[in-house]
Every structure is written in C-alpha cells, then in structure tokens.
Design an enzyme around this catalytic site. Structure first.
Site, PDB file in Angstrom:
ATOM      1  N   GLU A   1      -0.577  -9.453  -0.587  1.00  0.00           N
ATOM      2  CA  GLU A   1      -2.324  -9.722  -0.322  1.00  0.00           C
ATOM      3  C   GLU A   1      -2.811  -9.573  -1.787  1.00  0.00           C
ATOM      4  O   GLU A   1      -4.029 -10.210  -1.810  1.00  0.00           O
ATOM      5  CB  GLU A   1      -2.590  -8.635   0.525  1.00  0.00           C
ATOM      6  CG  GLU A   1      -2.032  -8.791   2.115  1.00  0.00           C
ATOM      7  CD  GLU A   1      -2.318  -7.711   3.062  1.00  0.00           C
ATOM      8  OE1 GLU A   1      -2.183  -6.263   2.696  1.00  0.00           O
ATOM      9  OE2 GLU A   1      -2.551  -7.913   4.179  1.00  0.00           O
TER      10      GLU A   1
ATOM     11  N   ALA B   1       1.011  -1.173   0.054  1.00  0.00           N
ATOM     12  CA  ALA B   1      -0.040  -0.037   0.023  1.00  0.00           C
ATOM     13  C   ALA B   1       0.883   1.166   0.036  1.00  0.00           C
ATOM     14  O   ALA B   1       1.925   1.256   0.323  1.00  0.00           O
ATOM     15  CB  ALA B   1      -0.784  -0.107   1.310  1.00  0.00           C
TER      16      ALA B   1
ATOM     17  N   GLY C   1       0.493  -5.082   0.748  1.00  0.00           N
ATOM     18  CA  GLY C   1      -0.673  -5.089   0.037  1.00  0.00           C
ATOM     19  C   GLY C   1      -0.377  -5.683  -1.170  1.00  0.00           C
ATOM     20  O   GLY C   1      -1.356  -6.301  -1.783  1.00  0.00           O
TER      21      GLY C   1
ATOM     22  N   GLU D   1       4.529  -5.032   7.170  1.00  0.00           N
ATOM     23  CA  GLU D   1       3.981  -4.072   7.901  1.00  0.00           C
ATOM     24  C   GLU D   1       4.363  -3.938   9.350  1.00  0.00           C
ATOM     25  O   GLU D   1       4.213  -2.945   9.866  1.00  0.00           O
ATOM     26  CB  GLU D   1       2.434  -4.438   7.888  1.00  0.00           C
ATOM     27  CG  GLU D   1       1.730  -4.215   6.557  1.00  0.00           C
ATOM     28  CD  GLU D   1       1.652  -5.607   5.644  1.00  0.00           C
ATOM     29  OE1 GLU D   1       2.451  -6.331   5.895  1.00  0.00           O
ATOM     30  OE2 GLU D   1       0.931  -5.426   4.632  1.00  0.00           O
TER      31      GLU D   1
END
Ligand code: HXC
Length: 257
Positions: free
Chosen positions: A111, A65, A108, A131
């Site tokens: 993911e 992200a 992300g 993260e």
C-alpha cells in the site's frame, strides 16, 4: 533531526528516505509511519527538493504493518487512535515520490508503494496483500489503489487469496513502471527522480495533482479541472522560460516560479 526508524539523505534536488527496521523486514509500526510522513511533509516544504525517492534498501521494501503492534488491538483503540491519520497526510504530499522496491512489498508495504507516484521494481520484488490470512483486510488502500491499478479480477484474487504477484506480473498489469536487476533498482529510481527534478516544479506539482484527481472524479470534471490547471500554468515564469527556450533551441532553466 534524529530518526529511529528511517534514514534521510539527499542527492542534489532529490530527497531520499530509507525505511530502516531491517530486523523485522521494515515492518511499518506507527513510529516509522509518523517519521516517514513528517519527513515527506518537510521535503514537500523544502524548495530545494523537487522529487523524493523512497526505498526499503537492498533486501526488502516492507513486509507490511507491524503485526506485533496490532495483534491485541481492539476496534475502539484503533478508531480512537485515528490509526490512519498519518496515511491520510501521506496522500497530500504534492511532490512526486518514486518507490524503489526490492523483495517483499506486502500488506501496508504494498500500500505504501502504491501511495507513491511511480514504482521501480527489482526482478525479485513481490507485491501482495496477505491481510486475509490474518483475518483482516487491507486498510491503507489495498482494496482501492490496487483495484484501480490492476483491475478488478487481479485485485480480487490478490485480496481474497493473499497470493502475491511477481515484479514481472506487476509490470504487465501496470502496477510498476519498470523491472530491473535488484542491484540497479535504486540507481534507476534515482535517475527517474532526477529526470522529474529537472522539470518545472509548479508544472510537476499540478501534473501530479491532475493525474491523481482523475481517480476521484468523472471524466468531464477531470477534464475541466485539467484545463483550469493548464490555464494556471501560463501565470508562471517557467512557462515563459520553457517556451522561450524551445524557440531559442536551448535547455530551459526552470526556477519554480
Ligand atoms: C512484524 C514482521 C512482519 C510484520 C516480518 N516480520 N513481517 N514483524 N510485522 N508484518 C518479522 C518476523 O516476525 C521475523 O522476526 C523477521 O521479521 C523476519 O521475518 P521472517 O518471517 O522470518 O522472514 P521470511 O521467512 O523471509 O518471510 C518473509 C515474509 C514473512 C513472507 C514477508 O515475514 C511474512 O509473511 N510477514 C508478514 C507479512 C504480512 O502478513 N503482512 C501484512 C501485515 S498486515 P523474528 O523476530 O522472528 O526474527 C498489514 C495491514 C496494513 O500490513 C494496514 C494499513 C497500515
């Protein structure tokens, strides 16, 4: 349609989406996710597309992200903006999605690859959930899909230490379908897509649904569900065509009905 963060094309019945923020290693800002999900939904509705290829290009899949976008956010802002609404829509895409992963699939990005149905990885691919080093935890499936894919021990290690795994490790634990030289990743992913695209579309859709359902349910309920979908497919013309073609020793011509 004009896109800012992705590029969209097609090869026959395969829709192709390229994540395109090369300067920031395809960091997934909300604009990119929104364009991606809208395009996936459009492809899902398009009867001429039967499978979808998602790639980050020949250098990186996605480094997570967009940290710049999140850095000063508050809990309330993230909650009220419904940060994960688009990710939830991604989960409802019915056509198979194959991820072609070169380089980093972090945070992300990892993911997103795991939200796809199959992953073709380059030898240089790295899968990680870093993260923890940012003082947060994964938020789009990194503690859930990863755990189901690689098991508790490996998932714990990746999520608690941030250590990434190589493509070969990812293959050996079942996270990815194949590992190929970087220059062949998209070609191999496209071949996989085209193989799926030739199958009966309704059966493909229900097969995906049934496999995904197995993660949400007990074995007994999953088996019951599978049986219902099995019965349902006998109402399609493609089932008649598939079995007739077998009997007549020819290739089936599936119409998606
Ligand atoms: C914003 C990013 C970024 C990211 C890289 N960049 N990752 N920008 N968000 N996630 C930018 C860098 O700031 C830099 O911009 C440019 O991309 C190139 O990155 P470098 O760091 O210079 O490249 P390199 O040295 O090759 O290192 C690659 C890397 C590193 C190891 C992948 O970039 C990295 O650690 N990135 C962060 C990975 C991460 O923590 N991801 C998880 C994010 S949180 P400039 O302008 O300096 O050139 C997350 C939560 C998900 O994903 C929640 C659900 C959505």
């Amino acid at each position: 349609m004009e896109y800012q963060y992705i590029q969209v094309s097609r090869d026959g019945e395969v829709g192709r989406i390229l994540l395109y923020r090369p300067k920031v290693l395809n960091a997934l800002n909300t604009g990119l996710i929104s364009e991606l999900v809208q395009t996936l939904e459009d492809m899902d509705q398009d009867p001429t597309i039967r499978c979808i290829l998602l790639t980050g290009g020949n250098r990186v899949f996605a480094a997570g992200a967009d940290i710049g976008e999140m850095a000063t956010a508050t809990s309330a802002e993230l909650m009220l903006s419904n940060q994960f609404a688009d990710w939830d829509r991604l989960r409802r895409i019915k056509k198979p999605i194959v991820a072609a992963v070169v380089g980093y699939a972090f945070g992300g990005g990892c993911e997103l690859a795991m939200a796809c149905d199959m992953i073709v990885a380059a030898e240089n691919a790295r899968f990680g959930q870093p993260e923890i080093d940012l003082g947060i935890i994964p938020g789009a499936g990194g503690t859930q899909r990863l755990t189901r894919a690689v098991g508790k021990a490996r998932a714990m290690e990746m999520v608690l230490t941030g250590r990434a795994i190589t493509a070969q490790e990812a293959f050996s634990v079942g996270l990815v379908n194949s590992v190929v030289p970087a220059e062949n990743v998209e070609l191999e992913a496209m071949k996989l897509c085209q193989l799926v695209a030739r199958k009966a579309p309704v059966a493909v859709q229900l097969a995906k649904e049934s496999v995904l359902n197995s993660f949400d349910t007990t074995i007994a309920e999953g088996l019951d569900y599978e049986q219902k979908l099995f019965y349902l497919l006998f109402s399609t013309e493609d089932q008649k065509e598939g079995m007739q073609a077998f009997v007549e020793k020819r290739r089936p011509n599936f119409q998606g009905k």
